[in-house]
Design a protein around this motif. Structure first.
Motif: not given
Length: 310
Positions: A171-172, A175, A186, A189-190, A237-238, A240-241, A244
């Motif tokens: 997803i990044e 990243g 992913w 981040y999540a 922010q969490y 949002e990730y 996605i």
């Protein structure tokens, strides 16, 4: 799906190997856990992880065999499984691990092994939050992110390797470095681990602060607390990730329901409404929906253990 409801009860041992714990339980023919034990895997124990896993399973299984008529065992493990071999489990640091073969030298029972997220998905589909749906996606949010797709009570079949490694979708670009060796996965981040680690950092806490303690702090945090803004920003922010990745899965599979398990369940009050709002109002979904059906797991952390023997 599941066991026969008639005839002699068939007790089975379900084992859930997590990134930081081992849970072992005796499960009956209705998916009920009659007895269970578990231990936390410490950082030090990860240096001899195979011995720790095998010694604990053998000891507790032998105890259960003295009390119950056990017909077989099932193991749920976070990782890729092929021909009863753990090809890799990045969160446990295992590669080409012949756990079934090793255990059967001491335990004379049929043993099967499957990815833990898929075990949890089968359990929730048979007995839990997803039993009313024909098409669903299940996610486990914990140390990493595991996943499964269920269509008409069957796991989506992807050939020799189990697939559905949702946590490792990128997803990044360029990243965060993931334990799998790629960047931008992913789960970096999540996963709930990512969220808790970031929260501990904001609050200047170490890893000994449990997830329950962190949740209590979130519940009680006052707007006048100097850390409130940072903490609130982290939650947003969490979400949002997380949204996605989930939106990508919805756009691909169009499930009737999304099930979420793992330690996310205990944080439902913090995340769930925000997640639904984000998915519906931020133009993330290809096909318009009036509502988003997200079901949190009702078998809690027992889902992997129950699903391991299905």
């Amino acid at each position: 799906m599941g066991f026969q409801e008639s005839g002699e009860p068939k007790m089975k041992i379900g084992i859930d190997l997590g990134g930081s714990h081992i849970a072992i339980g005796v499960v009956d023919n209705r998916g009920k856990i009659l007895e269970k034990v578990e231990k936390r895997i410490t950082k030090a124990e990860k240096n001899t992880i195979k011995k720790v896993i095998e010694d604990y399973i053998i000891e507790k299984t032998m105890n259960f065999l003295q009390q119950y008529k056990i017909t077989e065992m099932g193991i749920a493990i976070p990782g890729t499984v092929k021909n009863d071999i753990v090809v890799k489990s990045v969160n446990l640091g295992l590669k080409n691990y012949e756990i079934v073969k090793n255990l059967q030298e001491k335990i004379k029972l049929p043993i099967k092994i499957r990815n833990d997220a898929k075990c949890a998905a089968l359990a929730e589909n048979a007995y839990g939050a997803l039993k009313s749906y024909d098409r669903s996606i299940f996610l486990t949010l914990g140390t990493g992110i595991g996943g499964a797709v269920i269509i008409h009570n069957e796991l989506l079949h992807t050939g020799e390797l189990p697939g559905c490694e949702f946590g490792h979708m990128l997803i990044e670009k360029n990243g965060n470095l993931c334990k799998c060796g790629k960047r931008g996965c992913w789960e970096t981040y999540a996963s709930m681990k990512a969220f808790k680690d970031n929260l501990r950092e904001i609050l200047n806490l170490d890893e000994r602060t449990s997830g329950k303690e962190l949740l209590d702090m979130l519940r009680k945090m006052d707007k006048n607390n100097p850390k409130y803004i940072q903490t609130n920003k982290l939650v947003e922010q969490y979400i949002e990730y997380l949204s996605i990745g989930i939106s990508n899965l919805i756009n691909i599979f169009e499930p009737e329901a999304i099930g979420i398990g793992g330690s996310f369940v205990f944080y439902e009050e913090v995340f769930l409404d925000k997640l639904k709002t984000k998915l519906l109002k931020d133009n993330l979904l290809f096909n318009e929906r009036k509502e988003i059906n997200i079901q949190t797991a009702i078998l809690d952390n027992d889902a992997g253990m129950i699903g391991a023997i299905l």
